[in-house]
Design an enzyme around this catalytic site. Structure first.
Site, PDB file in Angstrom:
ATOM      1  N   ASP A  31       0.849  -1.188   0.000  1.00 52.86           N
ATOM      2  CA  ASP A  31       0.000   0.000   0.000  1.00 52.86           C
ATOM      3  C   ASP A  31       0.889   1.244   0.000  1.00 52.86           C
ATOM      4  O   ASP A  31       1.886   1.321   0.715  1.00 52.86           O
ATOM      5  CB  ASP A  31      -0.923  -0.005   1.231  1.00 52.86           C
ATOM      6  N   ILE A  32       0.485   2.233  -0.800  1.00 56.70           N
ATOM      7  CA  ILE A  32       1.280   3.454  -0.949  1.00 56.70           C
ATOM      8  C   ILE A  32       1.231   4.314   0.317  1.00 56.70           C
ATOM      9  O   ILE A  32       2.117   5.140   0.542  1.00 56.70           O
ATOM     10  CB  ILE A  32       0.796   4.254  -2.188  1.00 56.70           C
ATOM     11  N   ASN A  88     -12.961  -3.412   2.055  1.00 60.12           N
ATOM     12  CA  ASN A  88     -13.973  -2.360   2.183  1.00 60.12           C
ATOM     13  C   ASN A  88     -14.875  -2.374   0.952  1.00 60.12           C
ATOM     14  O   ASN A  88     -14.398  -2.559  -0.171  1.00 60.12           O
ATOM     15  CB  ASN A  88     -13.287  -1.003   2.325  1.00 60.12           C
ATOM     16  N   VAL A  97     -10.983   2.784  -3.814  1.00 56.56           N
ATOM     17  CA  VAL A  97     -10.582   2.335  -5.153  1.00 56.56           C
ATOM     18  C   VAL A  97     -11.541   1.225  -5.569  1.00 56.56           C
ATOM     19  O   VAL A  97     -11.627   0.182  -4.910  1.00 56.56           O
ATOM     20  CB  VAL A  97      -9.130   1.825  -5.167  1.00 56.56           C
ATOM     21  N   HIS A 101     -10.084  -5.442  -3.635  1.00 58.28           N
ATOM     22  CA  HIS A 101      -8.774  -5.682  -3.016  1.00 58.28           C
ATOM     23  C   HIS A 101      -8.974  -6.044  -1.560  1.00 58.28           C
ATOM     24  O   HIS A 101      -9.927  -5.614  -0.921  1.00 58.28           O
ATOM     25  CB  HIS A 101      -7.853  -4.469  -3.160  1.00 58.28           C
TER      26      HIS A 101
END
Ligand code: AMP
Length: 115
Positions: A31-32, A88, A97, A101
Site C-alpha cells: 500500500d502506498i 472495504n 478504489v 482488493h
C-alpha cells in the site's frame, strides 16, 4: 481492464507499484500509504469492482487470494502475532478504489470494531 481504474493500470504495468506477489490470477502490492508496518493489497488481475460483485464462479480466485495472503503473512513475519484481512465495500464501507482488493495488515495490534 476497466477504463480509468487505478488498480487495472497497476496490473497492466502502466503505473508503478511495489509487487510482493504475482501469479496468473492475483497481484499483491505494498500500500502506498501504509496504515500498519505491513500493509499489502491483494487484488484480482481481472477487474471486479468490489466484493459485492463476486459470485460462486469466483471461488478459485477467492481461494487463491486467501492462500496468497496466508503465504505473505508468513513471509512478512506477522503470522504468529496475528494480523487483519479487510475488504472495504462501497461508500459507507470506506472503499476508495473501485477494484476489489483485500488489505493484509499486520505488525501492530488492531481495535475491534474498526472506526
Ligand atoms: P480502500 O480505501 O479500501 O479502497 O483501499 C484503497 C487503498 O489503496 C488505500 O489503502 C490506499 O492507500 C491504496 N492506494 C491508493 N493508490 C495506490 C497506489 N498507487 N499504490 C498502492 N496503493 C495505493
Amino acid at each position: 481492464m476497466a477504463d480509468d481504474c487505478l488498480f487495472c493500470r497497476i496490473v497492466a504495468g502502466e503505473l508503478p507499484s511495489t509487487k510482493v506477489h504475482e501469479d496468473d490470477l492475483v497481484l499483491a502490492i505494498r500500500d502506498i500509504a501504509p496504515g500498519s508496518p505491513t500493509h499489502i493489497l491483494l487484488m484480482p488481475k481481472r477487474h471486479i469492482a468490489s466484493a459485492l460483485d463476486l459470485t460462486e464462479a469466483d471461488a478459485p480466485l477467492v481461494g487463491r487470494i486467501f492462500a496468497v495472503a496466508a503465504d505473505l503473512a508468513r513471509s512478512e513475519g506477522i503470522a504468529d502475532a496475528g494480523y487483519r484481512l479487510v475488504s472495504n465495500v462501497g461508500g459507507w464501507g470506506g472503499q476508495s478504489v473501485d477494484h476489489l482488493h483485500i488489505h493484509l495488515m499486520g505488525g501492530r495490534a488492531f481495535e475491534w470494531p474498526p472506526g
